[in-house]
Motif scaffolding. Structure first.
Motif, PDB file in Angstrom:
ATOM      1  N   THR A 106      -3.917 -21.301  18.148  1.00  0.00           N
ATOM      2  CA  THR A 106      -4.958 -22.109  18.674  1.00  0.00           C
ATOM      3  C   THR A 106      -4.882 -22.696  20.124  1.00  0.00           C
ATOM      4  N   GLN A 107      -3.585 -22.993  20.428  1.00  0.00           N
ATOM      5  CA  GLN A 107      -3.249 -23.477  21.758  1.00  0.00           C
ATOM      6  C   GLN A 107      -3.564 -22.376  22.467  1.00  0.00           C
ATOM      7  N   LEU A 108      -3.389 -21.114  22.182  1.00  0.00           N
ATOM      8  CA  LEU A 108      -3.608 -19.986  23.221  1.00  0.00           C
ATOM      9  C   LEU A 108      -5.205 -19.846  23.335  1.00  0.00           C
ATOM     10  N   VAL A 109      -5.784 -19.788  22.372  1.00  0.00           N
ATOM     11  CA  VAL A 109      -7.450 -19.771  22.386  1.00  0.00           C
ATOM     12  C   VAL A 109      -7.734 -20.884  23.417  1.00  0.00           C
ATOM     13  N   ASP A 110      -7.299 -22.060  23.134  1.00  0.00           N
ATOM     14  CA  ASP A 110      -7.731 -23.167  23.993  1.00  0.00           C
ATOM     15  C   ASP A 110      -7.353 -22.961  25.547  1.00  0.00           C
ATOM     16  N   SER A 111      -6.236 -22.686  25.718  1.00  0.00           N
ATOM     17  CA  SER A 111      -5.598 -22.583  27.263  1.00  0.00           C
ATOM     18  C   SER A 111      -6.278 -20.948  27.818  1.00  0.00           C
ATOM     19  N   ALA A 170      -0.547 -32.699  31.492  1.00  0.00           N
ATOM     20  CA  ALA A 170      -1.827 -33.324  32.299  1.00  0.00           C
ATOM     21  C   ALA A 170      -1.794 -32.256  33.545  1.00  0.00           C
ATOM     22  N   LEU A 171      -0.539 -32.296  34.115  1.00  0.00           N
ATOM     23  CA  LEU A 171      -0.333 -31.481  35.376  1.00  0.00           C
ATOM     24  C   LEU A 171      -0.945 -30.089  35.314  1.00  0.00           C
ATOM     25  N   LEU A 172      -0.615 -29.267  34.332  1.00  0.00           N
ATOM     26  CA  LEU A 172      -1.013 -27.857  34.219  1.00  0.00           C
ATOM     27  C   LEU A 172      -2.362 -28.085  34.155  1.00  0.00           C
ATOM     28  N   LYS A 173      -2.995 -28.859  33.238  1.00  0.00           N
ATOM     29  CA  LYS A 173      -4.328 -28.839  32.841  1.00  0.00           C
ATOM     30  C   LYS A 173      -5.300 -29.049  34.227  1.00  0.00           C
ATOM     31  N   ALA A 174      -4.642 -30.032  35.041  1.00  0.00           N
ATOM     32  CA  ALA A 174      -5.324 -30.235  36.406  1.00  0.00           C
ATOM     33  C   ALA A 174      -5.207 -29.163  37.244  1.00  0.00           C
ATOM     34  N   LYS A 175      -3.977 -28.358  37.216  1.00  0.00           N
ATOM     35  CA  LYS A 175      -3.947 -27.049  37.984  1.00  0.00           C
ATOM     36  C   LYS A 175      -5.161 -26.193  37.456  1.00  0.00           C
ATOM     37  N   GLN A 178      -1.688 -21.088  32.068  1.00  0.00           N
ATOM     38  CA  GLN A 178      -2.179 -21.051  31.008  1.00  0.00           C
ATOM     39  C   GLN A 178      -1.278 -20.939  29.783  1.00  0.00           C
ATOM     40  N   VAL A 179      -0.286 -20.170  30.002  1.00  0.00           N
ATOM     41  CA  VAL A 179       0.687 -19.799  28.850  1.00  0.00           C
ATOM     42  C   VAL A 179       1.713 -20.868  28.992  1.00  0.00           C
ATOM     43  N   GLU A 180       1.965 -21.450  30.085  1.00  0.00           N
ATOM     44  CA  GLU A 180       2.786 -22.621  30.066  1.00  0.00           C
ATOM     45  C   GLU A 180       2.248 -23.684  29.200  1.00  0.00           C
ATOM     46  N   LEU A 181       1.009 -24.028  29.610  1.00  0.00           N
ATOM     47  CA  LEU A 181       0.024 -25.093  29.044  1.00  0.00           C
ATOM     48  C   LEU A 181       0.212 -24.998  27.439  1.00  0.00           C
TER      49      LEU A 181
END
Ligand SMILES: Nc1nc2c(ncn2[C@@H]2O[C@H](COP(=O)(O)OP(=O)(O)OP(=O)(O)O)[C@@H](O)[C@H]2O)c(=O)[nH]1
Ligand SMILES: [Mg+2]
Length: 404
Positions: free
Chosen positions: A262-267, A176-181, A127-130
């Motif tokens: 916001t990236q953090l709230v999302d991920s 894309a990869l991280l999202k899939a994971k 999540q953090v990496e994303l």
């Protein structure tokens, strides 16, 4: 308050602005928090710079004169990092880096960096990496020229570290990869949550460092990592708790903060599912913090963003042992009483008149008022339990529901 026992802390300066929406006192408060964040990330703040302005300078955030002061200080004191309280655009970051010739970070960078350091499980790390990749993507051009010099340390942990990842395409593929994971893990977690049946679910929520994990430990006798740094908890812990004969699930999760990227709230949406799916929220507040009311507002705002505003909520004002009101200045005859002068009793009355017995005042560390707290949680959980299992309560009022 801040122990500086770590050796070789990175030297940093902080930069903030005073605007019509953010007065001097507020700006100071934000910078205090930014200093705490810097310390949590492993930095030592040598100086703060603030400037009054109508709006940030689009090119360099602060004005050129002030920037020169910052530059001189940095040079004289061999400072390696300049941290801005607000999010910088890619262009601002680039321009400022050129002038100051040190690592330039903003609040978002800093929070992402702390998250990267603290992520324990592979899920949290993903999540953090994303979030870091999504932060990085629009800024790639800015990073490009400085990567040679910027190696390691605060703000540089994670995907910004290697040159190869400065290629946008690679970062996009990675996203894309991280999202899939994450999606795969999400499915497993949804199944796990589904397996918990109809147990009543209670979630501890609140600003960071208010004592959520401490309270979790006290009432569930578990050992959840708690310390006086921001974001001690990143992963959600769920424990089964039994008060009298009633079992329920209690979760402890990531603390909220103002200007949460916001990236953090999302991920972290899935981590926050624990909150979204809870039947009851325990909103923990650090009443000893001078700006606790603002913290409450920030938490409520984030609860709104994850569609959790309307849940039954008990406000738990913690750290009453540490509460100190400011004495009214007796030498100043014009001095007006403000909320800072309120006694604990006055705060109790204020909140009780607002939300009645949904406001509780405790100390998790001194264990004061914990019996009241447990009773209140028990009553609320019981109410939910009765609506969920009406026949059981009707037929067997004394049944030990722990066996269910
Ligand atoms: N004085 C006082 N300190 C407390 C109390 N409860 C917790 N603390 C301290 O506050 C600090 C933060 O506690 P945590 O339980 O880690 O807070 P948290 O809300 O889980 O923080 P994050 O996980 O970082 O969001 C620790 O140093 C605790 O010892 C209290 O009732 N009184
Ligand atoms: Mg915690």
């Amino acid at each position: 308050m801040i122990e500086k026992k770590d050796i070789a802390l990175e030297k940093a300066v902080l930069i903030g602005i005073i605007t019509k929406d953010q007065d001097e006192a507020q700006s100071k408060e934000y910078l205090d928090e930014l200093e705490f964040l810097t310390y949590t990330a492993g930095g030592d703040v040598l100086a703060r710079f603030t400037q009054k302005m109508d709006m940030p300078n689009p090119k360099t955030f602060i004005g050129s004169g002030k920037m020169e002061d910052v530059r001189q200080f940095i040079e004289e004191n061999e400072v390696g990092t300049a941290i801005f309280d607000d999010e910088l655009s890619a262009a601002q970051e680039r321009n400022i880096s050129k002038i100051l010739n040190v690592k330039v970070l903003d609040r978002t960078n800093l929070i992402l960096d702390i998250f990267a350091q603290r992520a324990q499980t592979s899920y949290a790390r993903t999540q953090v990496e994303l979030a870091q990749c999504e932060y990085l993507l629009p800024r790639l051009r800015g990073m490009w020229t400085h990567l040679e010099r910027q190696k390691g340390g605060i703000g540089m942990r994670g995907p910004g570290e290697t040159e190869i990842e400065t290629d946008r395409r690679i970062v996009r593929d990675k996203i894309a990869l991280l999202k899939a994971k994450i999606k795969t893990i999400d499915k497993q977690m949804a199944v796990q949550r589904g397996n918990r049946g109809k147990m009543v679910r209670v979630a501890l929520v609140g600003y960071t460092n208010v004592g959520k994990s401490t309270l979790m430990n006290v009432i569930s006798k578990s050992e959840v990592f708690a310390e006086n740094k921001l974001f001690a908890t990143l992963d959600t812990t769920v424990r089964k708790v039994v008060i009298q004969n009633l079992p329920f699930l209690l979760s402890d999760t990531v603390g909220f903060i103002r200007k949460l990227p916001t990236q953090l709230v999302d991920s972290f949406k899935s981590t926050l599912d624990e909150v979204r799916e809870a039947d009851l929220l325990l909103h923990v507040v650090d009443i000893s913090h001078p700006n606790f009311e603002e913290h409450i507002d920030s938490v409520n705002k984030i609860l709104g963003e994850i569609d959790s505003s309307d849940k039954p909520t008990i406000m738990v004002f913690n750290k009453i042992d540490a509460y100190k009101s400011e004495p009214l200045d007796e030498d100043d005859i014009d001095a007006e009483r403000t909320k800072a002068n309120y006694s604990l009793e006055e705060w109790k009355n204020t909140w009780m008149s607002k939300i009645g017995n949904n406001a509780l005042f405790i100390s998790a560390v001194n264990k004061s008022n914990l019996e009241d707290f447990k009773k209140r949680v028990y009553d609320e959980v019981r109410e939910i339990h009765i609506t969920r299992f009406p026949y059981n309560h009707f037929l067997y009022p004394d049944y030990n529901y722990e066996d269910m």
